[in-house]
Design a protein around this motif. Structure first.
Motif, short mmCIF file in Angstrom:
data_model
loop_
_atom_site.label_atom_id
_atom_site.label_comp_id
_atom_site.label_asym_id
_atom_site.label_seq_id
_atom_site.Cartn_x
_atom_site.Cartn_y
_atom_site.Cartn_z
N GLY A 349 0.81 -1.21 0.00
CA GLY A 349 0.00 0.00 0.00
C GLY A 349 0.84 1.26 0.00
O GLY A 349 2.08 1.20 0.08
N ARG A 350 0.18 2.41 -0.05
CA ARG A 350 0.90 3.68 -0.18
C ARG A 350 1.73 4.01 1.06
O ARG A 350 2.66 4.81 0.98
N ARG A 445 6.65 4.86 3.11
CA ARG A 445 5.99 5.56 2.00
C ARG A 445 6.88 5.69 0.78
O ARG A 445 6.39 5.81 -0.35
N ASP A 446 8.19 5.69 1.00
CA ASP A 446 9.10 5.83 -0.14
C ASP A 446 9.01 4.64 -1.10
O ASP A 446 9.41 4.75 -2.26
N CYS A 447 8.48 3.53 -0.60
CA CYS A 447 8.34 2.35 -1.46
C CYS A 447 7.29 2.58 -2.54
O CYS A 447 7.38 2.02 -3.62
N ARG A 448 6.29 3.39 -2.21
CA ARG A 448 5.20 3.64 -3.16
C ARG A 448 4.99 5.14 -3.32
O ARG A 448 3.94 5.69 -2.99
N VAL A 449 6.02 5.81 -3.84
CA VAL A 449 5.98 7.27 -3.94
C VAL A 449 4.82 7.74 -4.81
O VAL A 449 4.08 8.66 -4.45
N VAL A 450 4.64 7.11 -5.96
CA VAL A 450 3.57 7.54 -6.87
C VAL A 450 2.21 7.39 -6.22
O VAL A 450 1.38 8.30 -6.26
#
Length: 700
Positions: A349-350, A445-450
């Motif tokens: 997730g984001r 959160r850096d894992c799913r920046v977009v």
């Protein structure tokens, strides 16, 4: 007018081609019924069994000379259950109907049988539990008996004391038999599975399975709680004449009121209390209301029971060997089905949470095809002992996301395989933090920046128009945005350098970004995506603390003062805010607003509370908004309407309860409107509501 389309249960039963197919169907039905009534662990879900039973009945109607002696047709519990404690009066099953047309035909047949219109129909939920008879002698619960084969049942008196709603002592020394359903509520089911798995047992497949097994269990090292709801009562041989006459001559509704007065649970205190209807059309309207409330109930129902309310009508209609002729079950579409667990996907997730999702053999449930279901977390998978290839019970009701209840362990073949947990983040390959039940990528959160940025700029967060996912990908790939704060430092030249960004679209986007700086603190909190909060909770937090500085300075104890935040959630919020500190600082430096307009901050220690200016036409009221808004509210999102409620002094809520003061019901309001009407809660149209909060609507 209620139509058959509301209850899609009219699909014809499969036709049985010959005697061989019929014999196989009988054998399958008998085995399924035996498992269902013994432990609740049937290889067939309810809808599949109903279809099979109808096919058997149809074949027997065409070939009466070929009916097998072991056929379940016409037998209580399909002939599967037995017992050795005789019932004073036969404890029958109910026949079923599956559409408004079938019910109307049945109701007309009852009136033809008694030779007059039925005086009134009692309409109540068909609870998904086990039928039992509770015998009270001089006000004390002396014996508890299952329905069995209708003539005799099993003594389960050892369960006395574990069933909520079935008191060991009545409010007066009455002698009578109370009949009803023993079930597990949703909360009781979850607690029971926690206790059961802690003792090394396999999880219950579903609440009915849990109640069936627990009611009969004698030698377990633990007990689990169940709940009883009464649906009838009758005198015993030693019942006082006055009470016996009352039970024999009162209407069904009056009998339930009398039993409730003694302290026994009935459905009267639930969101779906029994109600009397005067004709078939009114009955069907009530059936539709109960069906609409089904997803919100704290217990399972699989239909609606309709009974002649008058004792005289019941006597004149009579009973068959299996079921009374004055009562019927209107079956609702199944919300539980058995299917196969094909695989498990691990999605990030984001916020970096790694969530497992069950991939299922597609199955039709509650009007839609279900291919995926929730699995919560790795601990949940381990606790339920799920395996690839398992037959699993999948539950879905209304808009609720489907979830896997448990494996149907007795159907295992040995070919099932263990579920493999990821060793690194499925998204970026980084390490996984497994210190909590919900696993998380160490990059967060850096894992799913977009995904994180796209969520933050959404309509109900910062509301930056022109920043769709494609544009966000462009910004990230170009190195112009590593987080949402970077958006507020973008220059005109940087945007013009991107593909398909002309001067007009660039200027419009910069204007939207500038406008986002002025969003209230509640929107900023929602954009940050703090774990343990959502849009509604973000509004509560913002109104409570008024500024970001006060919120960041708060400890867990202070955050617990916000309504709806408990001891478990508050420390998570404190931890999240600390983790987000660099991002919050960047947003502040970029000029993003960090205050909540109109909010009054809590007093510092030793200070007097500031005078409250929380007025407005909705001051102190809990408001539920449902259905499609029209008129001046048409262009507002649901979140914006809820913000409007709170600016006008009210509290927004997503569910209707006795604490709800007002329901704003738009087009196709559905079950929430029905529940409001049931509870007598005032209703408003969108136009009436807009007029009430007109002064605050101008702020949108």
């Amino acid at each position: 007018m209620v139509t058959g389309k509301m209850f899609d249960m009219t699909t014809p039963a499969a036709l049985l081609a010959d005697d061989t197919a019929y014999a196989e169907a009988v054998e399958t039905a008998v085995k399924a019924a035996a498992a269902y009534y013994a432990t609740g662990e049937s290889a067939l879900d309810d809808e599949a069994y109903d279809r099979l039973a109808r096919a058997i009945t149809a074949y027997e109607a065409e070939h009466p000379e070929r009916v097998l002696p072991g056929s379940p047709s016409g037998k209580v519990a399909g002939g599967a259950a037995q017992g050795d404690v005789p019932h004073t009066v036969a404890m029958l099953s109910l026949d079923n109907v599956f559409s408004p047309e079938e019910f109307t035909t049945w109701a007309a047949s009852v009136e033809r049988r008694i030779g007059r219109p039925v005086a009134g129909w009692s309409v109540e939920p068909k609870l998904d539990g086990l039928a039992v008879a509770a015998r009270y002698v001089d006000g004390r619960l002396a014996r508890l008996i299952t329905r069995g084969d209708g003539r005799a049942g099993e003594d389960v008196s050892h369960a006395i004391g574990t069933i909520v709603g079935l008191p060991e002592k009545l409010g007066e020394p009455a002698t009578l038999e109370v009949r009803g359903e023993v079930l597990m509520t949703t909360d009781q089911f979850e607690r029971a599975n926690t206790v059961r798995t802690a003792h090394g047992g396999a999880p219950f497949v579903n609440p009915r399975n849990g109640a069936a097994g627990s009611l009969r269990a004698k030698d377990r090292p633990y007990t689990v709680e169940m709940t009883f709801f009464c649906y009838g009562a009758l005198p015993l041989p030693d019942t006082a004449a006055e009470l016996a006459d009352a039970l024999g001559e009162s209407t069904h509704s009056e009998v339930l009121d009398r039993v409730a007065g003694l302290g026994v649970h009935t459905a009267a205190d639930t969101a779906v209390p029994p109600r009397t209807a005067s004709g078939a059309a009114e009955v069907l309207e009530r059936v539709a209301e109960i069906a609409g409330l089904r997803a919100e109930l704290p217990f399972g129902i699989d239909g609606v029971v309709i009974k002649a309310d008058s004792a005289a009508d019941q006597r004149d209609a009579g009973s068959g060997t299996r079921a009374p002729r004055w009562a019927i079950a209107f079956k609702l579409p199944a919300v539980e089905k058995v299917t196969t667990l094909v695989s498990v996907e691990w999605n990030v997730g984001r916020t970096g949470i790694i969530a497992p999702r069950a991939v299922l053999e597609p199955v039709r449930i509650d009007g839609s095809t279900v291919t995926y279901a929730t699995l919560h977390n790795p601990a949940d998978i381990t606790g339920r002992d799920l395996r690839i290839g398992d037959h699993v019970m999948v539950y879905k009701a209304g808009d609720v996301i489907p979830r896997v209840e448990a494996p149907v362990a007795h159907l295992r073949t040995g070919a099932e395989q263990p579920i493999v947990f990821p060793e690194v983040c499925p998204q970026c390959g980084s390490e996984i933090d497994t210190s909590e039940q919900r696993w998380r990528c160490v990059r967060g959160r850096d894992c799913r920046v977009v995904a994180s940025i796209s969520y933050a700029v959404g309509r109900d967060q910062l509301d930056i128009e022109g920043l769709g996912t494609t544009r966000v990908v462009q910004l990230v790939d170009a190195g112009l945005a590593g987080d949402v704060a970077d958006l507020f430092t973008l220059t005109r030249e940087q945007l013009l350098s991107l593909d398909r960004m002309g001067e007009t679209s660039t200027d419009n986007l910069l204007a939207a970004i500038d406008a986002a700086k002025r969003q209230p603190l509640a929107r900023v909190l929602a954009a940050l995506g703090v774990r343990g909060t959502g849009r509604s909770m973000s509004r509560r937090i913002a109104r409570h603390f008024a500024t970001m500085d006060r919120l960041r300075a708060a400890d867990a104890a202070a955050i617990e003062q916000v309504e709806g935040i408990g001891t478990g959630k508050a420390p998570v919020i404190v931890e999240e805010l600390a983790e987000l500190a660099p991002l919050i600082d960047k947003l502040t430096v970029a000029g993003v607003n960090m205050t909540e307009p109109g909010a009054t901050p809590p007093p510092a220690e030793g200070e007097e509370p500031a005078p409250s200016d929380a007025g407005g036409p909705l001051a102190g009221q809990t408001v539920v908004v449902t259905g499609a808004m029209t008129g001046s509210l048409e262009k507002l999102s649901r979140n914006q309407v809820n913000e409007l409620v709170e600016r006008a002094g009210g509290k927004s809520s997503s569910s209707v309860s006795k604490r709800t003061a007002l329901v704003v019901a738009g087009e196709k309001a559905g079950s929430k409107r029905a529940k409001a009407e049931e509870l007598g809660i005032p209703l408003m149209t969108p136009a009436e509501f807009a007029a009430l909060v007109a002064d605050f609507l101008d702020e949108e």
